[in-house]
Design an enzyme around this catalytic site. Structure first.
Site, PDB file in Angstrom:
ATOM      1  N   GLU A 125       0.818  -1.213   0.000  1.00 49.61           N
ATOM      2  CA  GLU A 125       0.000   0.000   0.000  1.00 49.61           C
ATOM      3  C   GLU A 125       0.850   1.261   0.000  1.00 49.61           C
ATOM      4  OE1 GLU A 125      -3.227   2.738   0.392  1.00 49.61           O
ATOM      5  OE2 GLU A 125      -2.901   0.798  -0.562  1.00 49.61           O
ATOM      6  N   HIS A 135       2.624   2.013  -3.325  1.00 44.66           N
ATOM      7  CA  HIS A 135       1.648   2.606  -4.239  1.00 44.66           C
ATOM      8  C   HIS A 135       1.455   4.088  -3.935  1.00 44.66           C
ATOM      9  CE1 HIS A 135      -2.812   3.256  -5.309  1.00 44.66           C
ATOM     10  NE2 HIS A 135      -2.127   3.376  -6.418  1.00 44.66           N
ATOM     11  N   HIS A 142     -11.951   5.322  -7.707  1.00 44.97           N
ATOM     12  CA  HIS A 142     -10.501   5.483  -7.624  1.00 44.97           C
ATOM     13  C   HIS A 142      -9.812   4.829  -8.823  1.00 44.97           C
ATOM     14  CE1 HIS A 142      -6.883   6.580  -5.604  1.00 44.97           C
ATOM     15  NE2 HIS A 142      -6.494   5.360  -5.365  1.00 44.97           N
ATOM     16  N   HIS A 146     -20.200  -8.361 -16.792  1.00 45.12           N
ATOM     17  CA  HIS A 146     -18.888  -7.922 -17.289  1.00 45.12           C
ATOM     18  C   HIS A 146     -18.476  -8.747 -18.503  1.00 45.12           C
ATOM     19  CE1 HIS A 146     -14.805  -6.470 -17.336  1.00 45.12           C
ATOM     20  NE2 HIS A 146     -14.301  -7.639 -16.990  1.00 45.12           N
ATOM     21  N   HIS A 160      -4.078  -8.460 -16.881  1.00 40.73           N
ATOM     22  CA  HIS A 160      -5.378  -8.161 -17.482  1.00 40.73           C
ATOM     23  C   HIS A 160      -5.763  -6.697 -17.227  1.00 40.73           C
ATOM     24  CE1 HIS A 160      -9.184  -9.259 -19.241  1.00 40.73           C
ATOM     25  NE2 HIS A 160      -9.877  -8.934 -18.162  1.00 40.73           N
TER      26      HIS A 160
END
Length: 337
Positions: free
Chosen positions: A74, A77, A144, A250, A311
């Site tokens: 975290e 990032h 986000h 999806h 992906h």
């Protein structure tokens, strides 16, 4: 336009792609709450590991347990996202100072574009904070993700704009450009649906190809079961059938997206507008088929982390290739986007 400014934009584009990838890895590795506060980690600029630091954590976060691996994922990032924010601030400052040439007649840097990027970064920072403080609320998490993709696309569009030929005239928008915009909108919807799948931890709930192995549980009505009113959304709160339905929608829209982009690409390719535009269509097609193959492979292999991460990255690359195609079609007619 200075060469240094162009290099700064290119560096920001590269860093934005890295930040998007790190954000995806943070989600996929379930490290979104590795640090329960923001912008630091348990009140520190780095992950606490010393005994006196852990004592402070125990006092200020009595119900928390420090997981160093997730916390570092975290924080790394956040570090790179902060660096990207600083680079965009620099782009905005330079754009403001050099927004016109010496004769004050011609815009040489896209100042309004840089200003929009700056606004997006500020909003993205708020979304990052809310992601943690609202304990991974899916609407915030999806926002986000889309914010990160938007910043990346705007940076790449800025890079394309500073390389646009200056001798274009008679701006007009053709039907081919409108077709490309339709394809881009359909793709953005698919990316948003993918973000909704990720935000609700819905990927593993639809196994099997080409349809879910337990497709009898699919329900359109269950899609309106919203994730709200919970104190913590980590690992998802929606019922199994709702998450299965989210994932299957999806997949269905993935087919709609693929057919739309293939149709749009074929119409534009046949028009023989220019070799560069034809190459852009081929690039979109190659990334699209690679993404479809990856999607099927991920389900077949039961959602391995690294392939799922790739992906996400391929989705970003597909978006950028469509943005480039739209830009080239607009520039062909002397317009800008």
């Amino acid at each position: 336009m200075s060469k240094g400014y162009k290099l700064l934009i290119l560096a920001a584009c590269t860093l934005a792609l890295l930040v998007v990838s790190l954000g995806a890895y943070t989600r996929l590795s379930n490290a979104g709450l590795g640090c329960p506060d923001w912008p630091g980690c348990y009140g520190f600029l780095t992950v606490p590991n010393e005994s006196h630091e852990l004592t402070i954590v125990e006092k200020n976060f009595p119900n928390a347990q420090v997981e160093p691996k997730k916390a570092w994922i975290e924080m790394v990032h956040r570090y790179f996202a902060s660096l990207l924010g600083l680079m965009i601030v620099a782009l905005c400052i330079v754009a403001f100072r050099q927004r016109t040439n010496k004769n004050h007649k011609q815009v040489v840097v896209p100042f309004k574009h840089a200003l929009l990027l700056m606004a997006m970064v500020l909003f993205q920072g708020l979304l990052g904070m809310w992601t943690v403080t609202m304990n991974l609320q899916p609407f915030v998490v999806m926002g986000h993700l889309l914010g990160g993709f938007t910043i990346l696309a705007l940076l790449v569009l800025m890079y394309l704009r500073v390389h646009q030929p200056a001798d274009v005239t008679a701006p007009s928008i053709t039907g081919h450009f409108l077709l490309a915009i339709i394809g881009l909108v359909v793709l953005v919807i698919q990316i948003a649906l993918g973000g909704w799948v990720a935000a609700n931890y819905a990927a593993p709930h639809c196994s099997g190809l080409p349809v879910c192995s337990n497709i009898e549980l699919f329900s359109l009505e269950s899609l309106f079961h919203l994730p709200i009113g919970q104190s913590n959304y980590e690992f998802g709160v929606l019922p199994f059938e709702t998450r299965l339905s989210i994932h299957f929608i999806h997949r269905i829209w993935a087919m709609v997206t693929a057919l739309t982009l293939i149709w749009v690409g074929w119409k534009i390719y046949r028009a023989e507008l220019s070799s560069k535009i034809r190459s852009a269509v081929i690039l979109v097609s190659c990334v699209l088929f690679a993404q479809l193959f990856l999607g099927g492979l991920i389900v077949h292999l039961q959602f391995p982390l690294l392939l799922t991460l790739f992906h996400n990255v391929m989705a970003a690359l597909l978006l950028l290739s469509m943005v480039r195609l739209c830009f080239l079609l607009a520039a062909k007619q002397g317009a800008t986007i």
